[in-house]
Design a protein around this motif. Structure first.
Motif, mmCIF file in Angstrom:
data_model
loop_
_atom_site.group_PDB
_atom_site.id
_atom_site.type_symbol
_atom_site.label_atom_id
_atom_site.label_comp_id
_atom_site.label_asym_id
_atom_site.label_seq_id
_atom_site.Cartn_x
_atom_site.Cartn_y
_atom_site.Cartn_z
ATOM 1 N N UNK A 1 0.803 -1.223 0.000
ATOM 2 C CA UNK A 1 0.000 0.000 0.000
ATOM 3 C C UNK A 1 0.836 1.274 0.000
ATOM 4 N N UNK A 2 2.164 1.132 0.153
ATOM 5 C CA UNK A 2 3.023 2.317 0.191
ATOM 6 C C UNK A 2 2.908 3.134 -1.094
ATOM 7 N N UNK A 3 2.734 2.464 -2.232
ATOM 8 C CA UNK A 3 2.665 3.174 -3.513
ATOM 9 C C UNK A 3 1.409 4.023 -3.642
ATOM 10 N N UNK A 4 0.407 3.751 -2.772
ATOM 11 C CA UNK A 4 -0.815 4.565 -2.773
ATOM 12 C C UNK A 4 -0.790 5.635 -1.682
ATOM 13 N N UNK A 5 0.309 5.714 -0.963
ATOM 14 C CA UNK A 5 0.405 6.695 0.105
ATOM 15 C C UNK A 5 -0.285 6.273 1.388
ATOM 16 N N UNK A 6 -0.655 4.995 1.488
ATOM 17 C CA UNK A 6 -1.324 4.480 2.690
ATOM 18 C C UNK A 6 -0.282 3.838 3.593
ATOM 19 N N UNK A 7 -0.189 4.331 4.805
ATOM 20 C CA UNK A 7 0.770 3.793 5.768
ATOM 21 C C UNK A 7 0.120 2.685 6.591
ATOM 22 N N UNK A 8 0.877 1.628 6.830
ATOM 23 C CA UNK A 8 0.394 0.493 7.625
ATOM 24 C C UNK A 8 1.296 0.347 8.840
ATOM 25 N N UNK A 9 0.682 0.361 10.014
ATOM 26 C CA UNK A 9 1.413 0.303 11.272
ATOM 27 C C UNK A 9 0.965 -0.908 12.069
ATOM 28 N N UNK B 1 1.853 5.333 28.701
ATOM 29 C CA UNK B 1 2.727 4.897 27.613
ATOM 30 C C UNK B 1 1.915 4.335 26.451
ATOM 31 N N UNK B 2 0.878 3.588 26.776
ATOM 32 C CA UNK B 2 0.008 3.008 25.748
ATOM 33 C C UNK B 2 -0.577 4.104 24.861
ATOM 34 N N UNK B 3 -1.088 5.165 25.468
ATOM 35 C CA UNK B 3 -1.729 6.230 24.701
ATOM 36 C C UNK B 3 -0.714 7.101 23.970
ATOM 37 N N UNK B 4 0.470 7.288 24.547
ATOM 38 C CA UNK B 4 1.511 8.043 23.852
ATOM 39 C C UNK B 4 1.921 7.337 22.561
ATOM 40 N N UNK B 5 2.102 6.025 22.645
ATOM 41 C CA UNK B 5 2.460 5.247 21.454
ATOM 42 C C UNK B 5 1.317 5.242 20.441
ATOM 43 N N UNK B 6 0.091 5.141 20.944
ATOM 44 C CA UNK B 6 -1.081 5.161 20.066
ATOM 45 C C UNK B 6 -1.167 6.490 19.314
ATOM 46 N N UNK B 7 -0.905 7.588 20.010
ATOM 47 C CA UNK B 7 -0.941 8.906 19.374
ATOM 48 C C UNK B 7 0.146 9.026 18.314
ATOM 49 N N UNK B 8 1.341 8.489 18.584
ATOM 50 C CA UNK B 8 2.401 8.500 17.577
ATOM 51 C C UNK B 8 1.978 7.738 16.332
ATOM 52 N N UNK B 9 1.429 6.558 16.521
ATOM 53 C CA UNK B 9 0.991 5.737 15.385
ATOM 54 C C UNK B 9 -0.110 6.432 14.597
ATOM 55 N N UNK B 10 -0.908 7.213 15.289
ATOM 56 C CA UNK B 10 -2.067 7.853 14.674
ATOM 57 C C UNK B 10 -1.740 9.214 14.068
ATOM 58 N N UNK B 11 -0.830 9.964 14.701
ATOM 59 C CA UNK B 11 -0.658 11.373 14.360
ATOM 60 C C UNK B 11 0.638 11.720 13.637
ATOM 61 N N UNK B 12 1.710 10.940 13.835
ATOM 62 C CA UNK B 12 2.968 11.291 13.186
ATOM 63 C C UNK B 12 2.841 11.199 11.671
ATOM 64 N N UNK B 13 3.393 12.199 10.991
ATOM 65 C CA UNK B 13 3.360 12.191 9.529
ATOM 66 C C UNK B 13 4.077 10.964 8.973
ATOM 67 N N UNK B 14 5.182 10.605 9.629
ATOM 68 C CA UNK B 14 5.921 9.398 9.242
ATOM 69 C C UNK B 14 6.033 8.492 10.454
ATOM 70 N N UNK B 15 5.025 7.668 10.709
ATOM 71 C CA UNK B 15 5.066 6.799 11.889
ATOM 72 C C UNK B 15 6.039 5.641 11.688
ATOM 73 N N UNK B 16 6.419 5.019 12.774
ATOM 74 C CA UNK B 16 7.225 3.817 12.692
ATOM 75 C C UNK B 16 6.386 2.692 12.085
#
Length: 320
Positions: A190-198, A261-276
């Motif tokens: 899905x990377x070629x469509x700009x969809x990030x998968x976490x 910690x759970x919610x901080x990581x969740x916010x990163x996965x949800x909000x970072x422009x380039x998530x891990x």
């Protein structure tokens, strides 16, 4: 040495210096400039340092760029009757997103509490074993996306059992490993469509979820279906194993998990422009045991798995 060879060698040395500087960070850049000054190659090392610094700034800036939550952004979460789904739905709503929450039953305690307290959470009934239920859920999401088109991302919640399957949880572990591999494949596809998968792996929240809330009913149903032979072979350990699990204090009332910690990581996965690609939340003992599982020979690994589970000991008996 020919001119081409010299150019290639110089290019290789510069590329090597850039990579080393990026890997070592600001300290590496400082060492690189010092080396250039001492060897009368300051111009070359300054060029390499500039490229390295620019790369570091770009990576840090991109990784730290955060999307601001908006009611126009839709977050769809399944399994919101209790546990992680219930907690994440409430948290995303509080951040300012419009949340579409899927419930196995709209009459569940979790669904009723969310309906009463959170007006920006749209509720839908979703049973993944029912094709009609899935169709209705997809149509609902499409209506939101048609009125608010934006780039999407997928966050798949898996389990630590996807990395190390535990005794008594072989089927569960297989499904979670499937989600892990599913996420790995989709991330590239899905990377070629700009969809990030976490892939999101939370810690142990057994007492705050609804995973084994109906364990007693399932045990009773399974026990009733035993054959005479199964009774003779499994009875003693079956009873002690399930008595141990039934002793776990499970909350019957859905409640938001308390773990920053759970919610901080969740916010990163949800909000970072380039998530891990993957996030993991785990207590130290999980980190320690999983490291041992990876590094030790199989017999020792299996010994520690049993210790980690801390289940009742099996007593070998002569049944024939």
């Amino acid at each position: 040495m020919s001119v081409i060879s010299k150019v290639c060698l110089t290019a290789f040395e510069i590329a090597n210096e850039v990579l080393m500087a990026i890997g070592a960070g600001l300290l590496g850049i400082a060492v690189l400039i010092k080396h250039g000054y001492e060897t009368n190659q300051l111009l070359r090392t300054l060029s390499a340092a500039s490229i390295s610094l620019g790369s570091l700034i770009y990576v840090v800036h991109t990784a730290a760029e955060i999307t601001q939550p908006s009611p126009k952004q839709i977050v769809f979460i399944s399994g919101c009757d209790s546990g992680l789904g219930f907690s994440f739905a409430i948290h995303a709503a509080k951040l300012g997103f419009t949340v579409v929450a899927g419930f196995l039953s709209l009459d569940s305690p979790g669904a009723k509490e969310i309906k009463q307290c959170y007006k920006n959470i749209e509720q839908i009934q979703l049973d993944v074993t029912d094709n009609h239920s899935i169709f209705v859920a997809v149509e609902t999401i499409n209506q939101y996306l048609n009125s608010n088109p934006s780039h999407g991302r997928m966050i798949n919640v898996t389990s630590h059992c996807s990395f190390t399957c535990l005794p008594g949880l072989s089927v569960y572990g297989a499904t979670k490993a499937g989600i892990k591999n599913f996420s790995d494949g989709l991330r590239v596809e899905l990377a070629k469509y700009g969809v990030k998968v976490v892939m999101f792996t939370p810690g142990s929240f057994v007492t705050e979820s609804n995973i084994i809330a109906k364990h007693a009913d399932h045990v009773h149903e399974m026990h009733k279906a035993f054959t005479k032979e199964q009774h003779a072979f499994y009875e003693d350990y079956f009873q002690r194993y399930n008595a141990h699990l039934l002793g776990i204090n499970i909350s019957k009332i859905p409640q938001k998990i308390k773990n920053n910690t759970l919610y901080n990581k969740f916010e990163e996965a949800l909000l970072l422009e380039t998530p891990k690609a993957a996030y993991k939340v785990e207590p130290f003992r999980y980190t320690f045991y999983h490291l041992i599982f990876k590094l030790t020979p199989i017999p020792i690994r299996d010994y520690f798995v049993v210790k980690f589970m801390n289940m009742p000991q099996y007593n070998m008996t002569q049944i024939w």
